[in-house]
Every structure is written in structure tokens, then in C-alpha cells.
Write a protein that holds these residues in place. Structure first.
Motif, PDB file in Angstrom:
ATOM      1  N   LYS A 223       0.807  -1.211   0.000  1.00 47.40           N
ATOM      2  CA  LYS A 223       0.000   0.000   0.000  1.00 47.40           C
ATOM      3  C   LYS A 223       0.845   1.268   0.000  1.00 47.40           C
ATOM      4  O   LYS A 223       0.493   2.273  -0.604  1.00 47.40           O
ATOM      5  N   ASP A 224       1.988   1.244   0.694  1.00 48.66           N
ATOM      6  CA  ASP A 224       2.761   2.469   0.883  1.00 48.66           C
ATOM      7  C   ASP A 224       3.485   2.931  -0.373  1.00 48.66           C
ATOM      8  O   ASP A 224       3.721   4.125  -0.543  1.00 48.66           O
ATOM      9  N   ASP A 225       3.895   2.002  -1.246  1.00 53.73           N
ATOM     10  CA  ASP A 225       4.599   2.423  -2.467  1.00 53.73           C
ATOM     11  C   ASP A 225       3.827   2.031  -3.721  1.00 53.73           C
ATOM     12  O   ASP A 225       4.397   1.839  -4.790  1.00 53.73           O
ATOM     13  N   TYR A 226       2.518   1.955  -3.584  1.00 57.23           N
ATOM     14  CA  TYR A 226       1.650   1.564  -4.696  1.00 57.23           C
ATOM     15  C   TYR A 226       1.830   2.494  -5.897  1.00 57.23           C
ATOM     16  O   TYR A 226       1.954   2.057  -7.040  1.00 57.23           O
ATOM     17  N   GLY A 227       1.874   3.791  -5.620  1.00 52.45           N
ATOM     18  CA  GLY A 227       2.038   4.761  -6.702  1.00 52.45           C
ATOM     19  C   GLY A 227       3.367   4.619  -7.400  1.00 52.45           C
ATOM     20  O   GLY A 227       3.453   4.764  -8.634  1.00 52.45           O
ATOM     21  N   LEU A 228       4.421   4.309  -6.659  1.00 54.99           N
ATOM     22  CA  LEU A 228       5.735   4.127  -7.276  1.00 54.99           C
ATOM     23  C   LEU A 228       5.755   2.900  -8.170  1.00 54.99           C
ATOM     24  O   LEU A 228       6.405   2.896  -9.217  1.00 54.99           O
TER      25      LEU A 228
END
Length: 308
Positions: A238-243
Motif C-alpha cells: 500500500k505504501d509504495d503503490y504509486g511508485l
């Protein structure tokens, strides 16, 4: 190319694969991923009959795999594993030649194939063919292991966490090599990993497993854009989903023609947007130059175009 029809596998009372249905097309780079105990390595080993399935049918090239003698089947399927398993007292050349010799290839054909594979894996043929495994780095040994798996030009390449024990720099280099090799050879590859970034980087399709069952099978882009459930979302991170989403698009898809960036930092059109963003942040800029492989300036990538 490979078809699992209602496949289950049990070890005593422990069922590790349950009613699996999966088709892997010719030329596909299929990555199996899941938590420990999800059945991914067992599924891989059932393809070449290192592990026999308990029920259902597995078809290879249109035939049930049990119609093949195991040794005949395995000569058509390359296999590369994390521990490499090179014969320590044989040269690199002798290690790569293992299956071609079993198949009765002529020495000249075998020698030419070894040279071809060493060049494909960016290893100097004159130097490395006479070397022994203990003289190689871990990354070089793994390259030789891949060359050995490809030696007889198999229909399928199975890879069981082949880069898991390597340092991050070597691992990144070998992932790039595998992506290039797949692009050049169009081999059917079935690859097991526990690293989602590796899966997203390499796969044409990612198969997420849990408790011996498929939770979702999709392209990396579809997986990130439409995760099937909370388990998949959590597994994606969830924390680096955008990356992760940025890692699927290239600079060439978002760059603008013309100059406008300052500083020494630059990216190539084939680099992903995640790398480009990292370099923008490092140079404290909202844009970065885009150059060709020959070093010519061909455009600019703006931060606004990365996040749009």
C-alpha cells in the motif's frame, strides 16, 4: 503451451495446490508469486515432473505430461534455480554443454551454442568458457546457470527464485538481462519469486497465489489498476503503490520534445518513470533531460507529466 486442468497436489494430509486451472501461452513470461507455502515452487516443479501432481491433468505442447518419459520432458524444459548447482570440477563450457551432449549434438554445434549463449549473457566467451565455477562471482555463476538451462534451446524455461541470494546491484543487472533475453528469444518463461517489484518488472502476466489457489492472474498494469481484493492490495504494497505504477511506464511515453532541463542528470526514453522521479528529487528539480543511448538530447520530462 502449458495447461493445468483441475490440478491438486498433496503431501500426505497436507494439500499445497488445490484445483488449479491455469494456461501459460507460448512466449509468455509468467511469474508465480505468493507468500511462503502458497504452492508456487510446487506448481513450477510439477511442469517438469520433479514433483508429480496428485489429481487433474497437466498438458505440455498439447500432450499430457505423463505421456512423456521424465528425462525426455526435462530435455525440452530448461531449469534454473537459486543455488545454480554447477558441477564444481567442470569448466563453464562443460557445464553448459551438459544437455547438448546427452542429446548427442556434434562438438562443433555445441561449441557454437556455448559461444552464442555466453555472448547473450554478456560473458566474454574466450575468458569464461575455460573458467571453473569457484573462479566466478555469484552473478556470473547465475548467468552460467541460465546459459546451461538454455543450452539445448528448450521450449520452456523454468526459474525458481534464481536471483534471490544475490546482492541488489547484481540482482538488478540480471533482471535486466532476463527481460532482454525474453524480448530477443520469445521463450516461454515460468518464473517463481517472492519479490513483487521483480514480478512487475519481468512479467507479461503475474499469477498471485495463496494457500495453493490463484487469487488473481493479470498483466502488471491490470493488476495495479484493478487488484481483485484486499489480499492482492496488501501484497502489492500500500505504501509504495504509486511508485509501482510509475515503474510500468517509460520516460518515452511522457517526455516532451525540446530542451528545458538543466544539470547533469538525465534519463533514457526506455527508463521508467520511477527512476526519472528519483533523479528529479535528487537534483531538486521539476524536470530532467532525456537523452538517446548515443548521448544526444531528445527531450525533457516534467514532474507535472509524471504525476498527471
Amino acid at each position: 503451451m502449458i495447461e493445468f486442468r483441475n490440478i491438486s497436489k498433496s503431501f500426505g494430509d497436507n494439500t499445497v495446490v488445490r484445483d488449479l486451472n491455469l494456461t501459460i501461452a507460448r512466449g509468455e513470461f509468467c511469474v508465480l508469486i505468493g507468500p511462503s507455502g502458497s504452492g508456487k515452487s510446487t506448481i513450477l516443479k510439477m511442469i517438469n515432473r520433479l514433483v508429480e501432481h496428485s489429481s487433474g491433468e497437466i498438458h505440455f505442447a498439447g500432450e499430457p505430461i505423463r505421456a512423456f518419459l521424465p528425462e525426455v520432458l526435462r530435455r525440452r524444459i530448461g531449469y534454473a534455480i537459486q543455488s545454480v548447482g554447477l558441477f564444481p570440477h567442470w569448466t563453464v563450457e562443460a557445464n553448459i554443454a551438459t544437455v547438448p551432449r546427452l542429446l548427442g549434438w556434434a562438438p562443433a554445434r555445441t561449441a557454437a551454442r556455448i559461444t552464442e549463449l555466453l555472448q547473450l549473457l554478456n560473458l566474454d566467451a574466450a575468458r569464461f568458457r575455460i573458467a571453473y565455477p569457484h573462479e566466478l562471482s555469484g552473478g556470473q555463476q547465475q548467468r552460467v546457470g541460465v546459459a546451461r538451462a538454455l543450452a539445448a534451446d528448450p521450449d520452456v524455461l523454468l526459474m525458481d527464485e534464481p536471483f534471490g541470494a544475490l546482492d541488489p546491484i547484481t540482482r538488478d543487472s540480471l533482471q535486466a538481462e532476463m527481460a532482454r533475453i525474453h524480448s530477443e528469444t520469445r521463450k516461454t518463461i515460468v518464473f517463481v519469486t517472492h519479490d513483487m517489484d521483480e514480478a512487475l518488472r519481468l512479467a507479461s502476466r503475474v499469477v498471485i497465489l495463496d494457500k495453493g489457489q490463484i487469487v488473481q492472474a493479470a498483466s502488471p498494469r491490470d493488476l495495479l489498476n484493478a487488484p481483485a481484493n484486499d489480499f492482492v492490495r496488501a501484497f502489492l504494497g500500500k505504501d509504495d503503490y504509486g511508485l509501482k505504477l510509475l515503474s510500468l511506464e517509460t520516460v518515452g511515453e511522457r517526455m516532451r520534445a525540446g530542451s528545458g532541463a538543466t544539470g547533469d542528470a538525465f534519463v533514457l526514453p526506455e527508463d521508467n518513470l520511477r527512476l526519472a522521479l528519483s533523479r528529479m528529487v535528487a537534483q531538486k528539480s521539476d524536470r530532467i533531460a532525456v537523452r538517446s543511448a548515443q548521448g544526444a538530447s531528445i527531450g525533457t520530462l516534467f514532474l507535472s507529466d509524471v504525476v498527471s
